[in-house]
Design a protein around this motif. Structure first.
Motif, PDB file in Angstrom:
ATOM      1  N   THR A 106      24.255  43.926 -29.376  1.00  0.00           N
ATOM      2  CA  THR A 106      24.193  42.791 -30.304  1.00  0.00           C
ATOM      3  C   THR A 106      23.877  41.543 -29.494  1.00  0.00           C
ATOM      4  OG1 THR A 106      25.720  43.715 -31.935  1.00  0.00           O
ATOM      5  CG2 THR A 106      25.569  41.321 -31.819  1.00  0.00           C
TER       6      THR A 106
ATOM      7  N   VAL B 144      19.981  43.783 -38.826  1.00  0.00           N
ATOM      8  CA  VAL B 144      21.296  44.413 -38.752  1.00  0.00           C
ATOM      9  C   VAL B 144      21.082  45.915 -38.735  1.00  0.00           C
ATOM     10  CG1 VAL B 144      23.559  44.701 -39.825  1.00  0.00           C
ATOM     11  CG2 VAL B 144      22.376  42.507 -40.004  1.00  0.00           C
TER      12      VAL B 144
ATOM     13  N   THR C 293      22.092  42.387 -34.773  1.00  0.00           N
ATOM     14  CA  THR C 293      23.511  42.724 -34.884  1.00  0.00           C
ATOM     15  C   THR C 293      23.629  44.225 -35.069  1.00  0.00           C
ATOM     16  OG1 THR C 293      23.990  40.593 -35.916  1.00  0.00           O
ATOM     17  CG2 THR C 293      25.650  42.316 -36.150  1.00  0.00           C
TER      18      THR C 293
END
Lengths: 111, 113
Positions: free
Chosen positions: B86, B12, B111
């Motif tokens: 993403t 992330v 992400t």
């Protein structure tokens, strides 16, 4: 450069047959077939190199028509384990080494 | 057993960050690839490398760069990550010579928030 796959999705009962098609607008050197199960890496099934070549892998076979730049994957007497997304990968004659994959065909086999 | 290893399964990152995705293969393959996998779009080729320091753009190179300083390692770099990057990223390698199979890593789910 992506090859075109059809159909997008197939739903079968165990024991039924299916055909997945792959075509390219470019002259091909080879066609590859892979299967990917959810959350896993694509796994190699087979490569076809020559015009008209057919190969088999258990009850899964494939053909390659070099003149038409088309390949088909045949799944015979499908089993539950055949479920997954099938990708064809094409190696174009003018850019050997590179592999281009299609959008995939999602195959679901129900008991 | 042949192996292609991607450094992270899940990542992330924030918008604007520089992101490195690493891939290592232990098969002495010359060719390495980075693909992006999105639902309904299949596997799209971002970059291809056929030797150390050699690279070629694939179909969707915009916003990405790559590095191959050693034969076994191929890195994908997102210079300034954006939310539209993403995706699932797959690394693959294969031997030279037409008609050789490709081996895939497990993928990195990136992400960007």
């Amino acid at each position: 450069q992506q090859p075109v796959q059809s159909p997008q999705a197939v739903i079968l009962r165990e024991g039924e047959d299916a055909v997945i098609n792959c075509s390219s607008s470019k002259a091909l050197y080879s066609v590859h077939w892979y299967r990917q199960k959810h959350g896993e890496a694509p796994v190699f099934l087979m490569i076809l190199l020559k015009g008209g070549e057919q190969k088999g892998h258990d009850k899964i076979s494939a053909s390659f028509n070099e003149k038409k730049q088309q390949s088909s994957l045949y799944l015979t007497a499908s089993q539950l384990s055949y479920s997954g997304t099938y990708f064809c990968g094409t190696e174009i004659r003018s850019t050997l080494g590179r592999l281009y994959f299609g959008r995939g065909t999602q195959l679901t086999v129900w008991p | 057993d042949v192996k292609v290893t991607q450094s992270s399964r899940y990542l992330v990152k924030r918008t604007g960050e520089k992101v490195f995705l690493e891939c290592v293969q232990d098969m002495d393959h010359e060719n390495m690839f980075w693909y992006r996998q999105d639902p309904g779009l299949g596997l799209r080729l971002i970059y291809f490398s056929y030797d150390v320091k050699m690279k070629e753009k694939g179909d969707i190179p915009e916003g990405y760069s790559v590095s191959r300083e050693k034969k076994e390692r191929f890195s994908l770099i997102l210079e300034s990550a954006s939310t539209n990057q993403t995706s699932m990223y797959l690394c693959a390698s294969r031997d030279t010579g037409g008609g050789t199979e490709a081996f895939f890593g497990q993928g990195t789910r990136l992400t960007v928030v």
